[in-house]
Design an enzyme around this catalytic site. Structure first.
Site, PDB file in Angstrom:
ATOM      1  N   GLU A 192       8.261 -11.388  11.030  1.00 11.59           N
ATOM      2  CA  GLU A 192       7.410 -12.013  12.043  1.00 11.59           C
ATOM      3  C   GLU A 192       7.876 -13.445  12.280  1.00 11.59           C
ATOM      4  OE1 GLU A 192       3.378 -11.588  10.678  1.00 11.59           O
ATOM      5  OE2 GLU A 192       3.510  -9.408  10.629  1.00 11.59           O
ATOM      6  N   HIS A 238      -0.057 -10.630  14.636  1.00 13.51           N
ATOM      7  CA  HIS A 238      -0.711 -10.897  13.345  1.00 13.51           C
ATOM      8  C   HIS A 238      -1.988 -11.737  13.527  1.00 13.51           C
ATOM      9  CE1 HIS A 238       0.211 -11.161   8.783  1.00 13.51           C
ATOM     10  NE2 HIS A 238      -1.093 -11.139   8.996  1.00 13.51           N
TER      11      HIS A 238
HETATM   12  P1  NAD Z   1      -8.018  -4.739  -1.019  1.00 11.71           P
HETATM   13  O1  NAD Z   1      -7.267  -5.133  -2.230  1.00 11.71           O
HETATM   14  O2  NAD Z   1      -9.501  -4.942  -0.981  1.00 11.71           O
HETATM   15  O3  NAD Z   1      -7.753  -3.187  -0.688  1.00 11.71           O
HETATM   16  C1  NAD Z   1      -6.485  -2.594  -0.767  1.00 11.71           C
HETATM   17  C2  NAD Z   1      -6.671  -1.149  -1.215  1.00 11.71           C
HETATM   18  O4  NAD Z   1      -5.382  -0.506  -1.210  1.00 11.71           O
HETATM   19  C3  NAD Z   1      -7.193  -1.049  -2.668  1.00 11.71           C
HETATM   20  O5  NAD Z   1      -8.326  -0.212  -2.696  1.00 11.71           O
HETATM   21  C4  NAD Z   1      -6.033  -0.469  -3.453  1.00 11.71           C
HETATM   22  O6  NAD Z   1      -6.424   0.360  -4.505  1.00 11.71           O
HETATM   23  C5  NAD Z   1      -5.312   0.298  -2.362  1.00 11.71           C
HETATM   24  N1  NAD Z   1      -3.918   0.575  -2.697  1.00 11.71           N
HETATM   25  C6  NAD Z   1      -2.995  -0.261  -3.250  1.00 11.71           C
HETATM   26  N2  NAD Z   1      -1.816   0.355  -3.419  1.00 11.71           N
HETATM   27  C7  NAD Z   1      -1.983   1.614  -2.950  1.00 11.71           C
HETATM   28  C8  NAD Z   1      -1.123   2.742  -2.863  1.00 11.71           C
HETATM   29  N3  NAD Z   1       0.128   2.689  -3.278  1.00 11.71           N
HETATM   30  N4  NAD Z   1      -1.633   3.879  -2.341  1.00 11.71           N
HETATM   31  C9  NAD Z   1      -2.927   3.944  -1.932  1.00 11.71           C
HETATM   32  N5  NAD Z   1      -3.787   2.909  -1.998  1.00 11.71           N
HETATM   33  C10 NAD Z   1      -3.315   1.764  -2.498  1.00 11.71           C
HETATM   34  O7  NAD Z   1      -7.312  -5.486   0.200  1.00 11.71           O
HETATM   35  P2  NAD Z   1      -7.942  -5.814   1.640  1.00 11.71           P
HETATM   36  O8  NAD Z   1      -8.636  -7.127   1.591  1.00 11.71           O
HETATM   37  O9  NAD Z   1      -8.670  -4.624   2.148  1.00 11.71           O
HETATM   38  O10 NAD Z   1      -6.584  -6.058   2.464  1.00 11.71           O
HETATM   39  C11 NAD Z   1      -5.633  -5.025   2.615  1.00 11.71           C
HETATM   40  C12 NAD Z   1      -4.372  -5.616   3.198  1.00 11.71           C
HETATM   41  O11 NAD Z   1      -4.608  -5.998   4.549  1.00 11.71           O
HETATM   42  C13 NAD Z   1      -3.920  -6.931   2.530  1.00 11.71           C
HETATM   43  O12 NAD Z   1      -3.174  -6.697   1.369  1.00 11.71           O
HETATM   44  C14 NAD Z   1      -3.083  -7.569   3.615  1.00 11.71           C
HETATM   45  O13 NAD Z   1      -1.744  -7.166   3.473  1.00 11.71           O
HETATM   46  C15 NAD Z   1      -3.668  -6.981   4.903  1.00 11.71           C
HETATM   47  N6  NAD Z   1      -4.322  -8.022   5.723  1.00 11.71           N
HETATM   48  C16 NAD Z   1      -3.904  -8.184   6.996  1.00 11.71           C
HETATM   49  C17 NAD Z   1      -4.496  -9.148   7.796  1.00 11.71           C
HETATM   50  C18 NAD Z   1      -4.072  -9.342   9.227  1.00 11.71           C
HETATM   51  O14 NAD Z   1      -4.164 -10.447   9.712  1.00 11.71           O
HETATM   52  N7  NAD Z   1      -3.614  -8.320   9.915  1.00 11.71           N
HETATM   53  C19 NAD Z   1      -5.514  -9.973   7.267  1.00 11.71           C
HETATM   54  C20 NAD Z   1      -5.943  -9.754   5.963  1.00 11.71           C
HETATM   55  C21 NAD Z   1      -5.338  -8.777   5.181  1.00 11.71           C
END
Ligand code: NAD
Length: 312
Positions: free
Chosen positions: A262, A283
């Protein structure tokens, strides 16, 4: 206390965070465009390093930052931080998940936009056309949404999708039976979710395990005409495989808020965002005034807490 803690903010953040840190008596340097070379040279002067996703906090930087006590990530994904190196060097890592609702709402917005082709109609109308009824859309109600990664964001997406009348399948590597039930979702294996869902949305963190977890095989296993939404991290999806699935007609559409690089760097990434079946946003998952305020407040609090533990 041993003097005023110094904070380097190395990525663009909301001005509220800078104000809250100053109000807590920290000496704040705001350098949202600081280069890697400057960082490596000057990091040793700071107790706290605040980053978003631009700055790579790897072991080279952590070793150069000899006074560092806390790395604070203004957001939720920690894939740009070497957590193992930080642990080894005794540097605490804090973050804020204050953007979960904003990301969940964007995800639903992208789903609706893809099912009703809102960006396409908007483009045509702006070009002076009035193509009423040219492309029939589809309703979300009654369709199956597959949520991959059922954490903070995924579970919120599930609740919103349920309110729209969707059936929700949830896959996570953890046991999510209770959480899924609470959100009205059905826990699922990955293969069942891929084959049954009309739309699939990704909410896993980027890790070694999830790197390109959606690739040729997974796309092939999806229902014909499925829609893929990615608001997690670009590299969770193999972009070349996605392009191919869109070109072959296997997928009806994709919506991406995130890319592997990005802004886009590789030719396939540029091709992907220019694709007529792709809705692309830069993003913006966390870019709402509410999320910015929440992140600022939570992060200032977390930094103060960690420094308090460290110094007092
Ligand atoms: P979180 O930690 O609450 O949830 C992530 C989930 O994914 C967890 O339940 C975990 O067990 C699961 N997980 C991890 N590895 C896995 C795998 N290999 N297979 C299946 N499940 C798996 O995180 P969140 O707060 O919900 O955020 C998720 C992601 O969203 C962040 O890590 C970030 O990369 C992304 N995000 C993007 C933005 C954006 O601006 N687009 C903003 C915030 C977060």
């Amino acid at each position: 206390m041993f003097g005023v803690p110094s904070v380097l903010v190395a990525d663009p953040v909301d001005s509220l965070l800078l104000r809250l840190l100053s109000e807590r008596g920290f000496e704040v340097e705001y350098r949202p465009k600081v280069s890697r070379e400057e960082l490596l040279r000057e990091a040793h002067r700071f107790d706290v390093l605040v980053v978003r996703s631009r700055t790579r906090v790897d072991s080279e930087l952590l070793k150069a930052a000899t006074s560092l006590k806390v790395v604070a990530r203004a957001g939720a994904g920690l894939d740009n931080i070497d957590l193992e190196a930080a642990r080894r060097l005794g540097v605490k890592v804090v973050y804020s998940a204050g953007a979960s609702q904003s990301v969940a709402e964007l995800t639903i917005g992208l789903l609706v936009a893809a099912f009703r082709m809102i960006p396409l109609y908007d483009r045509l109308v702006k070009l002076g056309e009035w193509p009423k009824g040219r492309y029939p859309g589809r309703e979300l109600a009654g369709k199956t949404l597959g949520v991959i990664g059922f954490g903070r964001i995924g579970s919120r997406v599930a609740k919103l999708a349920k309110a729209l009348g969707m059936h929700v399948l949830a896959y996570d590597k953890r046991d999510i039976a209770g959480e899924a039930r609470e959100a009205g979702a059905e826990p699922s294996s990955l293969s069942y979710l891929l084959s049954e869902s009309h739309a699939i949305t990704l909410h896993v963190p980027l890790t070694r395990e999830t790197y390109r977890m959606i690739s040729w095989r997974e796309l092939e296993a999806m229902r014909d005409g499925a829609v893929l939404v990615n608001t997690s991290r670009g590299a969770v999806v193999d972009g070349r495989a996605l392009l191919s699935a869109l070109n072959s007609g296997k997928l009806a559409a994709a919506a991406v808020d995130v890319l592997e690089h990005e802004p886009p760097k590789e030719s396939w990434e540029k091709e992907l965002i220019a694709h007529p079946k792709v809705i692309a946003t830069p993003h913006i998952g966390a870019e709402t005034s509410e999320a910015r305020r929440r992140i600022a407040a939570e992060l200032a609090e977390a930094i103060a807490r960690e420094l308090g533990d460290e110094l007092g």
